[in-house]
Design a protein around this motif. Structure first.
Motif, PDB file in Angstrom:
ATOM      1  N   CYS A 182     -13.002 -59.826  37.324  1.00 23.17           N
ATOM      2  CA  CYS A 182     -12.250 -60.386  37.608  1.00 23.17           C
ATOM      3  C   CYS A 182     -12.961 -61.850  38.640  1.00 23.17           C
ATOM      4  CB  CYS A 182     -11.452 -59.480  38.542  1.00 23.17           C
ATOM      5  SG  CYS A 182     -10.708 -58.514  38.061  1.00 23.17           S
ATOM      6  N   GLY A 183     -12.499 -62.577  39.278  1.00 24.44           N
ATOM      7  CA  GLY A 183     -12.501 -63.702  39.548  1.00 24.44           C
ATOM      8  C   GLY A 183     -13.741 -63.473  40.709  1.00 24.44           C
ATOM      9  N   THR A 184     -14.049 -63.087  41.224  1.00 29.64           N
ATOM     10  CA  THR A 184     -14.902 -62.436  42.456  1.00 29.64           C
ATOM     11  C   THR A 184     -16.346 -62.285  41.266  1.00 29.64           C
ATOM     12  OG1 THR A 184     -13.188 -61.827  44.719  1.00 29.64           O
ATOM     13  CG2 THR A 184     -15.601 -61.741  44.841  1.00 29.64           C
ATOM     14  N   GLY A 185     -16.046 -61.463  40.564  1.00 30.05           N
ATOM     15  CA  GLY A 185     -16.627 -60.868  39.608  1.00 30.05           C
ATOM     16  C   GLY A 185     -17.799 -61.729  38.878  1.00 30.05           C
ATOM     17  N   GLU A 186     -16.859 -62.912  38.958  1.00 24.26           N
ATOM     18  CA  GLU A 186     -17.373 -63.879  37.573  1.00 24.26           C
ATOM     19  C   GLU A 186     -17.120 -63.570  35.910  1.00 24.26           C
ATOM     20  OE1 GLU A 186     -21.391 -66.466  38.997  1.00 24.26           O
ATOM     21  OE2 GLU A 186     -21.380 -64.743  40.008  1.00 24.26           O
ATOM     22  N   PHE A 187     -15.529 -62.873  36.149  1.00 25.10           N
ATOM     23  CA  PHE A 187     -15.200 -63.205  34.357  1.00 25.10           C
ATOM     24  C   PHE A 187     -15.549 -64.269  34.220  1.00 25.10           C
ATOM     25  CE2 PHE A 187     -11.361 -63.664  31.617  1.00 25.10           C
ATOM     26  CZ  PHE A 187     -12.155 -62.373  31.070  1.00 25.10           C
ATOM     27  N   ASN A 188     -15.342 -65.184  34.543  1.00 26.81           N
ATOM     28  CA  ASN A 188     -15.585 -66.751  33.619  1.00 26.81           C
ATOM     29  C   ASN A 188     -17.010 -66.711  33.296  1.00 26.81           C
ATOM     30  OD1 ASN A 188     -16.486 -67.140  36.228  1.00 26.81           O
ATOM     31  ND2 ASN A 188     -17.127 -69.375  35.450  1.00 26.81           N
ATOM     32  N   ALA A 189     -17.905 -66.145  33.737  1.00 29.41           N
ATOM     33  CA  ALA A 189     -19.840 -66.328  33.329  1.00 29.41           C
ATOM     34  C   ALA A 189     -20.121 -65.557  32.311  1.00 29.41           C
ATOM     35  CB  ALA A 189     -20.006 -66.557  34.539  1.00 29.41           C
ATOM     36  N   LEU A 190     -19.436 -64.558  32.238  1.00 30.15           N
ATOM     37  CA  LEU A 190     -19.920 -63.280  31.189  1.00 30.15           C
ATOM     38  C   LEU A 190     -19.649 -63.209  30.088  1.00 30.15           C
ATOM     39  CD1 LEU A 190     -18.271 -60.574  33.770  1.00 30.15           C
ATOM     40  CD2 LEU A 190     -20.699 -61.656  33.520  1.00 30.15           C
ATOM     41  N   GLY A 191     -20.901 -62.663  29.369  1.00 28.07           N
ATOM     42  CA  GLY A 191     -20.363 -62.695  27.475  1.00 28.07           C
ATOM     43  C   GLY A 191     -20.105 -61.184  27.890  1.00 28.07           C
ATOM     44  N   LEU A 192     -19.027 -60.812  26.333  1.00 34.01           N
ATOM     45  CA  LEU A 192     -18.281 -59.431  26.177  1.00 34.01           C
ATOM     46  C   LEU A 192     -19.327 -58.157  26.438  1.00 34.01           C
ATOM     47  CD1 LEU A 192     -15.903 -58.412  24.766  1.00 34.01           C
ATOM     48  CD2 LEU A 192     -16.758 -58.411  22.846  1.00 34.01           C
ATOM     49  N   ASP A 193     -20.185 -59.265  25.682  1.00 42.20           N
ATOM     50  CA  ASP A 193     -21.083 -57.150  25.967  1.00 42.20           C
ATOM     51  C   ASP A 193     -21.237 -56.985  27.635  1.00 42.20           C
ATOM     52  OD1 ASP A 193     -23.764 -55.097  25.087  1.00 42.20           O
ATOM     53  OD2 ASP A 193     -24.751 -56.929  26.306  1.00 42.20           O
ATOM     54  N   GLU A 194     -21.931 -58.255  28.120  1.00 43.64           N
ATOM     55  CA  GLU A 194     -22.085 -58.196  30.082  1.00 43.64           C
ATOM     56  C   GLU A 194     -21.122 -57.227  30.029  1.00 43.64           C
ATOM     57  OE1 GLU A 194     -25.189 -61.538  31.322  1.00 43.64           O
ATOM     58  OE2 GLU A 194     -23.148 -61.881  30.224  1.00 43.64           O
ATOM     59  N   TYR A 195     -19.802 -57.807  30.140  1.00 40.37           N
ATOM     60  CA  TYR A 195     -17.901 -57.582  30.423  1.00 40.37           C
ATOM     61  C   TYR A 195     -18.165 -56.445  30.600  1.00 40.37           C
ATOM     62  CZ  TYR A 195     -12.845 -56.940  31.076  1.00 40.37           C
ATOM     63  OH  TYR A 195     -12.072 -56.247  30.757  1.00 40.37           O
ATOM     64  N   GLU A 196     -18.188 -55.355  29.147  1.00 44.27           N
ATOM     65  CA  GLU A 196     -18.083 -54.023  29.112  1.00 44.27           C
ATOM     66  C   GLU A 196     -18.986 -53.145  29.712  1.00 44.27           C
ATOM     67  OE1 GLU A 196     -18.103 -50.486  25.065  1.00 44.27           O
ATOM     68  OE2 GLU A 196     -18.016 -53.378  24.808  1.00 44.27           O
ATOM     69  N   ARG A 197     -20.381 -53.831  30.317  1.00 44.40           N
ATOM     70  CA  ARG A 197     -21.433 -52.922  30.642  1.00 44.40           C
ATOM     71  C   ARG A 197     -20.833 -53.025  32.642  1.00 44.40           C
ATOM     72  NH1 ARG A 197     -26.369 -55.317  30.309  1.00 44.40           N
ATOM     73  NH2 ARG A 197     -25.775 -56.930  29.294  1.00 44.40           N
ATOM     74  N   VAL A 198     -20.187 -54.240  32.843  1.00 42.71           N
ATOM     75  CA  VAL A 198     -19.288 -54.007  34.296  1.00 42.71           C
ATOM     76  C   VAL A 198     -18.557 -53.426  34.321  1.00 42.71           C
ATOM     77  CG1 VAL A 198     -18.936 -55.676  35.673  1.00 42.71           C
ATOM     78  CG2 VAL A 198     -20.656 -56.605  34.684  1.00 42.71           C
ATOM     79  N   VAL A 199     -17.947 -53.124  33.134  1.00 42.65           N
ATOM     80  CA  VAL A 199     -16.589 -52.482  33.718  1.00 42.65           C
ATOM     81  C   VAL A 199     -17.104 -50.488  33.688  1.00 42.65           C
ATOM     82  CG1 VAL A 199     -14.284 -51.668  33.149  1.00 42.65           C
ATOM     83  CG2 VAL A 199     -15.173 -53.652  32.616  1.00 42.65           C
ATOM     84  N   ARG A 200     -18.148 -50.790  32.361  1.00 45.25           N
ATOM     85  CA  ARG A 200     -18.401 -48.930  32.289  1.00 45.25           C
ATOM     86  C   ARG A 200     -19.238 -48.257  33.524  1.00 45.25           C
ATOM     87  NH1 ARG A 200     -18.283 -45.972  27.932  1.00 45.25           N
ATOM     88  NH2 ARG A 200     -18.299 -48.438  26.588  1.00 45.25           N
ATOM     89  N   ILE A 201     -19.865 -49.353  33.701  1.00 44.44           N
ATOM     90  CA  ILE A 201     -21.166 -49.272  35.423  1.00 44.44           C
ATOM     91  C   ILE A 201     -19.828 -48.891  36.046  1.00 44.44           C
ATOM     92  CG2 ILE A 201     -22.737 -49.997  37.156  1.00 44.44           C
ATOM     93  CD1 ILE A 201     -24.290 -51.342  34.689  1.00 44.44           C
ATOM     94  N   SER A 202     -19.009 -49.491  36.655  1.00 48.75           N
ATOM     95  CA  SER A 202     -17.993 -49.680  37.612  1.00 48.75           C
ATOM     96  C   SER A 202     -17.425 -48.491  37.574  1.00 48.75           C
ATOM     97  CB  SER A 202     -16.492 -50.286  37.824  1.00 48.75           C
ATOM     98  OG  SER A 202     -18.006 -52.031  38.465  1.00 48.75           O
ATOM     99  N   VAL A 203     -16.523 -48.174  35.850  1.00 47.66           N
ATOM    100  CA  VAL A 203     -16.455 -46.497  35.595  1.00 47.66           C
ATOM    101  C   VAL A 203     -16.994 -45.474  36.726  1.00 47.66           C
ATOM    102  CG1 VAL A 203     -15.088 -45.358  34.439  1.00 47.66           C
ATOM    103  CG2 VAL A 203     -14.806 -47.883  34.503  1.00 47.66           C
ATOM    104  N   GLU A 204     -18.733 -45.230  36.120  1.00 43.64           N
ATOM    105  CA  GLU A 204     -19.174 -44.736  36.517  1.00 43.64           C
ATOM    106  C   GLU A 204     -19.507 -44.549  37.820  1.00 43.64           C
ATOM    107  OE1 GLU A 204     -22.403 -45.581  33.918  1.00 43.64           O
ATOM    108  OE2 GLU A 204     -21.706 -44.801  32.304  1.00 43.64           O
TER     109      GLU A 204
END
Length: 301
Positions: free
Chosen positions: A44-66
């Protein structure tokens, strides 16, 4: 799963070469959940959503879920252009997120009716429940907020404007128009500064960037507020949060850069911010370090 307590908005760590630091992210999320976060809001905002590519975004979410391992809900950001926002929603669903925080569309100003259409289009990309974030170029009227609340997948409204008169009218309109469960959130930067005002309108949930780097203080503040310990609340606001806000306001982007500096100061290398943000200046990091020490002293840690 219900959101409760202090909501944790992790930073996204980057390595010295600029790449996503997956192990640091995993540790960061695990530590936050272990400290007692009531929910994780990744990318999200603190997590620099604006600076992430889609592949990076999905990895960030997956790692956070895990890393969260089902202990609390995981929401992730989605916004920008309509196709990108829908792609984020789909990626979040694949990665196992429990919901979405819908960020404003890219740059353009639009009427409230158009914003409702935008968020409707994003929420139809998946079955995930969503919270709409009012801030920047996404500003709603009471009537349009009611339309949002009637969208099947929208379950909450996060306010980042701080217009309390408008928010009160939105809350009243939504409560009068629907009896479905609908949650409001305080989404202002360093939200602890306005917690008391928002609680007066019945809005108790809030984002805590401070939880990222000094969860002891964030949890101590939350406990003091909920227990009615006015003296501790006053001390933390005056001696920790107010100086932190003054430091944050010295440079645009410090709402992220200072948080990353704080994470590093507490022993986990968060790495740099990505352009267009700038890393915190050394003298400001030194001030932050003193503030952290003072906050920990106040809460007895």
């Amino acid at each position: 799963m219900r959101l409760d307590g202090v909501l944790f908005f992790p930073i996204t760590p980057f390595a010295s070469d600029g790449r996503l630091d997956e192990e640091a992210l995993r540790q960061h999320v695990e530590r936050g959940v272990s400290h007692g976060a009531g929910g994780v809001f990744a990318a999200c905002g603190t997590g620099e959503f604006n600076a992430l590519g889609l592949d990076e975004y999905e990895r960030v979410v997956r790692i956070s879920v895990e890393a969260t391992a089902g202990r609390v809900p995981v929401f992730s950001g989605a916004g920008g252009s309509l196709p990108f926002a829908r792609s984020c929603a789909e990626a979040a669903s694949r990665a196992g997120a429990d919901g979405l925080l819908l960020l404003p569309p890219y740059l353009v100003s639009a009427p409230a009716e158009g914003l409702v259409n935008y968020f409707h289009e994003v929420t139809t990309a998946t079955d995930l429940p969503a919270i709409v974030y009012q801030r920047g170029n996404a500003r709603f009227t009471p009537a349009s907020a009611v339309e949002l609340a009637r969208l099947p997948n929208v379950m909450g409204f996060k306010d980042g404007l701080g217009d309390l008169d408008l928010l009160q009218r939105i809350i009243l309109a939504v409560r009068q128009a629907t009896d479905r469960e609908f949650t409001f959130f305080n989404g202002l930067p360093t939200a602890e500064m306005t917690v008391l005002a928002y609680r007066g309108m019945g809005v108790s949930l809030y984002s805590s960037a401070v939880f990222c780097f000094v969860p002891e203080v964030a949890l101590g503040f939350h406990k003091a507020v909920t227990a009615g310990d006015d003296e501790l609340v006053r001390r933390l606001l005056g001696e920790f949060y107010r100086p932190l806000v003054e430091l944050r306001d010295l440079m645009p982007g410090y709402a992220v850069a200072l948080v990353k500096a704080g994470v590093t100061l507490r022993g986990l290398a968060a790495g740099p911010v990505r352009p267009p943000l700038l890393d915190a200046a050394p003298e400001h990091v030194a001030r932050l370090e003193r503030l952290i020490a003072r906050g920990l002293e106040i809460v007895g840690c």
